[in-house]
Design an enzyme around this catalytic site. Structure first.
Site, mmCIF file in Angstrom:
data_model
loop_
_atom_site.group_PDB
_atom_site.id
_atom_site.type_symbol
_atom_site.label_atom_id
_atom_site.label_comp_id
_atom_site.label_asym_id
_atom_site.label_seq_id
_atom_site.Cartn_x
_atom_site.Cartn_y
_atom_site.Cartn_z
ATOM 1 N N ALA A 20 -6.703 -4.868 7.188
ATOM 2 C CA ALA A 20 -7.431 -3.651 7.267
ATOM 3 C C ALA A 20 -8.909 -4.668 6.207
ATOM 4 C CB ALA A 20 -6.817 -3.176 6.066
ATOM 5 N N TRP B 269 0.506 -1.321 -0.144
ATOM 6 C CA TRP B 269 -0.014 -0.169 -0.358
ATOM 7 C C TRP B 269 0.930 1.234 -0.155
ATOM 8 C CZ3 TRP B 269 -2.210 2.286 4.614
ATOM 9 C CH2 TRP B 269 -3.474 3.484 4.484
ATOM 10 N N ASP C 186 -0.746 -5.653 9.769
ATOM 11 C CA ASP C 186 -1.649 -4.027 8.845
ATOM 12 C C ASP C 186 -3.032 -5.244 8.175
ATOM 13 O OD1 ASP C 186 -3.553 -2.186 8.205
ATOM 14 O OD2 ASP C 186 -1.779 -1.276 6.725
ATOM 15 N N LYS D 285 -13.732 -0.888 6.263
ATOM 16 C CA LYS D 285 -13.989 -2.083 5.272
ATOM 17 C C LYS D 285 -14.994 -2.947 6.106
ATOM 18 C CE LYS D 285 -10.807 -0.301 2.945
ATOM 19 N NZ LYS D 285 -9.995 0.276 3.444
#
Length: 394
Positions: free
Chosen positions: A210, A127, A208, A243
């Site tokens: 998400a 990202w 991470d 999300k």
């Protein structure tokens, strides 16, 4: 001072968003911004979220500050969702943050303060904001190979070869599931091999996560993360609720620190509290209250799980139909990998020039590295996108 400030490099994702908004064409298609959309092109408020908000509105009597780490009930609910029983809860410190990005920033900040000599290893690609934040903080960074541009899958031998240079005290940033931008994830055995290597070297994993629930399921998507935290003496986890709860604008995230022992937890917690105080004092609370309400109420949790599964299956179906349509219009299985990837994104593996051509000729917008948001498709736009890819990328 202000008259000497130069423009900063443009954010690739935000630039695509701006180009899309300024395009006057009626039938333009946005596959750039990373948000979930339903068949009508709307990012809906989940039913469970609406119910939770209604309950909070009726019950909440104050908007006074929370603690520096946020509501402890939120931290506990998210600890259970993300970590399960992988580690002793007495080893876990946590602090609420403004979104998953806030958790990532605070984690990097913690590394910079507590171990300034550490190198942070990031996947190539990753990202873009991971790299941007690290550069902004002036931290040492190295890349490890992750994605094979030919096979469109994880380059695991290359990843392990690069991580052989990992040093004690370094930090390895991993994507918990639904890798952004590629959609290609490690297999369970590969997760274990990575975890064992990190533990042997004495490095610190940072995960991470998400998109938990967007890949293979809520529990399934946490398998790799839990493998790592079981195997390593310590870990950092940046979790986002944007999300999977659809509360993007509420900016709801959590930074988890897994201490080596229970008697070291209080020090980690104090460090997280201190970082929050220096950066924004008290974290946002509304989104955290919504998430907590959902996760601790069995009825709401079941409804949320059902809605999340609908979203997951929708994206999986879009992947399968796009791969099938591309096979039909191109006469080859070159894009078959799209059906194998997970989450919102896949990387087509075409040049920025071809991505630009798709935008100019067909009004199809995606990031210049050919990352496309699968959740931006629907049954009407899917054949249009397939034709655009066929005409410009084959």
């Amino acid at each position: 001072m202000l008259d000497r400030i130069n423009e900063r490099p443009k954010d690739r994702i935000l630039e695509v968003m701006n180009l899309f908004r300024s395009d006057p064409r009626e039938h333009k298609i946005d596959l750039g911004v990373g948000v979930y959309r339903n068949a009508e092109g709307v990012t809906p408020v989940m039913r469970a979220v609406k119910t939770a908000e209604r309950k909070l509105w009726e019950r909440q009597e104050t908007k006074v500050y929370t603690g520096l780490a946020g509501d402890p009930a939120f931290a506990e609910a998210m600890r259970s969702l993300v970590l399960g029983d992988a580690v002793d809860p007495l080893r876990v410190a946590a602090a609420a943050t403004p979104g998953g990005t806030g958790a990532v920033r605070q984690a990097f900040e913690l590394v910079r303060v507590e171990n300034p000599g550490a190198t942070v290893w990031v996947s190539n690609p990753t990202w873009p904001n991971h790299v941007s934040i690290l550069r902004h903080l002036g931290m040492k960074m190295r890349e490890y190979r992750y994605f094979d541009g030919d096979t469109r899958s994880v380059d695991f031998p290359g990843m392990m070869e690069d991580l052989a240079a990992l040093g004690a005290g370094d930090v390895v940033l991993l994507h918990g599931c639904c890798h952004n931008p590629t959609g290609a994830d490690l297999k369970p055995a590969e997760w274990q091999a990575v975890a064992d290597h990190i533990a042997t070297i004495g490095a610190t994993p940072m995960i991470d996560i998400a998109y938990q629930g967007f890949g293979d399921g809520v529990e399934e998507d946490a398998v790799g993360l839990r493998t790592v935290v079981r195997s390593c003496s310590e870990a950092l986890v940046a979790a986002s609720c944007s999300k999977n709860f659809g509360i993007y604008r509420e900016r709801t995230g959590l930074l988890i620190g897994v201490a080596p022992r229970a008697d070291r937890r209080s020090g980690v917690q104090a460090a997280l509290n201190h970082l929050n105080r220096q950066n924004f004092s008290f974290p946002p609370d509304h989104g955290a209250r919504i998430v907590t309400e959902i996760l601790v109420d069995s009825g709401l949790r079941a409804e949320w799980m059902s809605e999340l599964e609908e979203m997951r299956l929708c994206m999986l179906g879009l992947r399968e139909r796009l791969a099938s349509e591309l096979q039909r219009v191109t006469g080859s299985n070159r894009f078959g990998f799209i059906a194998e990837h997970r989450g919102m994104f896949s990387r087509l593996g075409v040049s920025p020039e071809r991505v630009e051509r798709m935008r100019e000729r067909h009004g199809v917008y995606m990031i210049g590295d050919s990352r496309m948001n699968i959740a931006g498709l629907n049954d009407d736009t899917l054949p249009i996108v397939a034709q655009a890819i066929s005409e410009t990328c084959t």
